[in-house]
Design a protein around this motif. Structure first.
Motif, PDB file in Angstrom:
ATOM      1  N   LEU A 102       0.821  -1.209   0.000  1.00 49.40           N
ATOM      2  CA  LEU A 102       0.000   0.000   0.000  1.00 49.40           C
ATOM      3  C   LEU A 102       0.858   1.263   0.000  1.00 49.40           C
ATOM      4  N   LEU A 103       1.960   1.248   0.745  1.00 52.00           N
ATOM      5  CA  LEU A 103       2.839   2.419   0.754  1.00 52.00           C
ATOM      6  C   LEU A 103       3.595   2.559  -0.562  1.00 52.00           C
ATOM      7  N   GLN A 104       3.973   1.435  -1.172  1.00 52.83           N
ATOM      8  CA  GLN A 104       4.589   1.508  -2.509  1.00 52.83           C
ATOM      9  C   GLN A 104       3.655   2.209  -3.487  1.00 52.83           C
ATOM     10  N   SER A 105       2.409   1.784  -3.489  1.00 53.71           N
ATOM     11  CA  SER A 105       1.439   2.359  -4.425  1.00 53.71           C
ATOM     12  C   SER A 105       1.179   3.825  -4.109  1.00 53.71           C
ATOM     13  N   PHE A 106       1.140   4.155  -2.815  1.00 52.22           N
ATOM     14  CA  PHE A 106       0.939   5.542  -2.426  1.00 52.22           C
ATOM     15  C   PHE A 106       2.080   6.412  -2.963  1.00 52.22           C
ATOM     16  N   GLY A 107       3.313   5.949  -2.771  1.00 60.63           N
ATOM     17  CA  GLY A 107       4.458   6.708  -3.287  1.00 60.63           C
ATOM     18  C   GLY A 107       4.459   6.780  -4.795  1.00 60.63           C
ATOM     19  N   ASN A 108       4.114   5.682  -5.454  1.00 63.80           N
ATOM     20  CA  ASN A 108       4.047   5.704  -6.916  1.00 63.80           C
ATOM     21  C   ASN A 108       2.971   6.655  -7.418  1.00 63.80           C
ATOM     22  N   PHE A 109       1.839   6.692  -6.726  1.00 67.44           N
ATOM     23  CA  PHE A 109       0.781   7.620  -7.122  1.00 67.44           C
ATOM     24  C   PHE A 109       1.277   9.062  -7.040  1.00 67.44           C
ATOM     25  N   LEU A 110       2.072   9.363  -6.017  1.00 67.17           N
ATOM     26  CA  LEU A 110       2.567  10.728  -5.847  1.00 67.17           C
ATOM     27  C   LEU A 110       3.724  11.063  -6.781  1.00 67.17           C
ATOM     28  N   TYR A 111       4.658  10.123  -6.979  1.00 68.22           N
ATOM     29  CA  TYR A 111       5.946  10.482  -7.575  1.00 68.22           C
ATOM     30  C   TYR A 111       6.335   9.730  -8.839  1.00 68.22           C
ATOM     31  N   SER A 112       5.705   8.612  -9.117  1.00 67.59           N
ATOM     32  CA  SER A 112       6.069   7.890 -10.335  1.00 67.59           C
ATOM     33  C   SER A 112       5.689   8.711 -11.559  1.00 67.59           C
ATOM     34  N   PRO A 113       6.526   8.684 -12.621  1.00 68.68           N
ATOM     35  CA  PRO A 113       6.150   9.372 -13.861  1.00 68.68           C
ATOM     36  C   PRO A 113       4.969   8.721 -14.554  1.00 68.68           C
ATOM     37  N   ASN A 114       4.680   7.453 -14.191  1.00 66.65           N
ATOM     38  CA  ASN A 114       3.566   6.735 -14.820  1.00 66.65           C
ATOM     39  C   ASN A 114       2.746   5.979 -13.770  1.00 66.65           C
ATOM     40  N   PRO A 115       2.057   6.710 -12.884  1.00 66.05           N
ATOM     41  CA  PRO A 115       1.234   6.013 -11.891  1.00 66.05           C
ATOM     42  C   PRO A 115       0.078   5.281 -12.563  1.00 66.05           C
ATOM     43  N   THR A 116      -0.290   4.152 -11.998  1.00 68.32           N
ATOM     44  CA  THR A 116      -1.345   3.327 -12.584  1.00 68.32           C
ATOM     45  C   THR A 116      -2.665   3.546 -11.855  1.00 68.32           C
ATOM     46  N   ALA A 117      -3.729   3.014 -12.471  1.00 64.23           N
ATOM     47  CA  ALA A 117      -5.031   3.053 -11.815  1.00 64.23           C
ATOM     48  C   ALA A 117      -4.990   2.259 -10.508  1.00 64.23           C
ATOM     49  N   ALA A 118      -4.216   1.182 -10.491  1.00 66.37           N
ATOM     50  CA  ALA A 118      -4.070   0.392  -9.262  1.00 66.37           C
ATOM     51  C   ALA A 118      -3.389   1.207  -8.166  1.00 66.37           C
ATOM     52  N   ASP A 119      -2.386   1.999  -8.547  1.00 74.04           N
ATOM     53  CA  ASP A 119      -1.726   2.872  -7.562  1.00 74.04           C
ATOM     54  C   ASP A 119      -2.740   3.822  -6.924  1.00 74.04           C
ATOM     55  N   MET A 120      -3.599   4.405  -7.731  1.00 69.97           N
ATOM     56  CA  MET A 120      -4.605   5.327  -7.201  1.00 69.97           C
ATOM     57  C   MET A 120      -5.596   4.597  -6.303  1.00 69.97           C
ATOM     58  N   GLU A 121      -6.023   3.404  -6.715  1.00 69.21           N
ATOM     59  CA  GLU A 121      -7.008   2.663  -5.930  1.00 69.21           C
ATOM     60  C   GLU A 121      -6.426   2.215  -4.591  1.00 69.21           C
ATOM     61  N   TYR A 122      -5.181   1.733  -4.596  1.00 70.81           N
ATOM     62  CA  TYR A 122      -4.548   1.339  -3.337  1.00 70.81           C
ATOM     63  C   TYR A 122      -4.354   2.558  -2.428  1.00 70.81           C
ATOM     64  N   SER A 123      -4.018   3.691  -3.015  1.00 71.55           N
ATOM     65  CA  SER A 123      -3.843   4.916  -2.225  1.00 71.55           C
ATOM     66  C   SER A 123      -5.168   5.353  -1.622  1.00 71.55           C
ATOM     67  N   ARG A 124      -6.226   5.258  -2.400  1.00 73.97           N
ATOM     68  CA  ARG A 124      -7.558   5.597  -1.893  1.00 73.97           C
ATOM     69  C   ARG A 124      -7.928   4.686  -0.729  1.00 73.97           C
ATOM     70  N   TYR A 125      -7.668   3.397  -0.891  1.00 72.91           N
ATOM     71  CA  TYR A 125      -7.992   2.429   0.163  1.00 72.91           C
ATOM     72  C   TYR A 125      -7.179   2.713   1.427  1.00 72.91           C
ATOM     73  N   LEU A 126      -5.898   3.016   1.270  1.00 73.10           N
ATOM     74  CA  LEU A 126      -5.036   3.304   2.414  1.00 73.10           C
ATOM     75  C   LEU A 126      -5.572   4.490   3.204  1.00 73.10           C
ATOM     76  N   LEU A 127      -5.936   5.540   2.484  1.00 76.99           N
ATOM     77  CA  LEU A 127      -6.431   6.735   3.156  1.00 76.99           C
ATOM     78  C   LEU A 127      -7.791   6.473   3.813  1.00 76.99           C
TER      79      LEU A 127
END
Length: 228
Positions: A102-127
């Motif tokens: 979940l933290l990997q996806s959260f960081g990828n959503f914030l900083y990866s040049p190519n965040p995925t829909a899964a990154d956003m969904e995991y970040s939403r779930y974490l929050l």
């Protein structure tokens, strides 16, 4: 050698550009490109000298020696610097890979040049799962979900985009996509504390995600200081 990265957010972003790149692959690519350019230069020069008198062979031999020396020095410099950067990126990738998913996806959503829909969904779930919200009515609780994605986007804009947090008007407009309405007149009274809790939670998760990246950066700084 100076540290490759001095900021954890930049390090995360840049390292995710080349997730599958290895130092060997980078060195081979550099060598092949350099060899091709060198051969093309030699061919052009030999064509020029061919029309310049009887001593052309001697002059070509001398020039070949100079080219060999120059290319060897240049290749060594480029390969060393490129190799150091790829090695630094590999260390950052390894640090990120050691985080919980979940933290990997959260960081990828914030900083990866190519965040995925899964990154956003995991970040939403974490929050949604871990944020601590103030006491709310049932009606308010049913609306909170529509604020989570805006909070993530707002935090990302500020943390890495250098922009201001979203205004109440922009948040309310976004929430309309979920067919949820908020009163602009009552935002400060009813929702500002909820919004601030969401942003604070984003900041906490951001720090947790970046901690191992900072460890690698600080270690590299220490190594550079010892070498200096």
């Amino acid at each position: 050698m100076k540290p490759i990265f001095t900021d954890a957010r930049v390090a995360w972003h840049d390292s995710m550009h080349e997730r599958s790149l290895s130092i060997t692959a980078a060195s081979m690519s550099q060598a092949e490109s350099s060899a091709k350019q060198t051969e093309q230069r030699r061919q052009r020069i030999e064509v020029v000298f061919a029309a310049q008198g009887d001593d052309k062979e001697a002059r070509i031999d001398i020039l070949r020696q100079k080219l060999n020396a120059t290319e060897t020095r240049g290749d060594k410099f480029n390969s060393t610097n490129r190799g150091a950067k790829v090695a630094a990126m590999a260390r950052i990738q390894r640090a990120v890979a050691g985080l919980p998913k979940l933290l990997q996806s959260f960081g990828n959503f914030l900083y990866s040049p190519n965040p995925t829909a899964a990154d956003m969904e995991y970040s939403r779930y974490l929050l949604a799962k871990h944020v601590r919200l103030p006491a709310m009515t049932d009606q308010q609780s049913s609306k909170v979900e529509s604020l989570i994605i805006p909070a993530l986007l707002s935090y990302r804009d500020t943390a890495f985009g250098g922009r201001e947090h979203w205004s109440p008007g922009r948040i309310i407009e976004f929430a309309h996509q979920y067919e949820v309405s908020f009163s602009a007149a009552n935002w400060a009274r009813d929702w500002s504390s909820v919004w601030e809790r969401l942003l604070d939670a984003c900041g906490g998760f951001d720090q947790q995600a970046l901690d191992p990246v900072w460890v690698e950066i600080n270690k590299e700084r220490g190594d550079a200081a010892n070498d200096g």
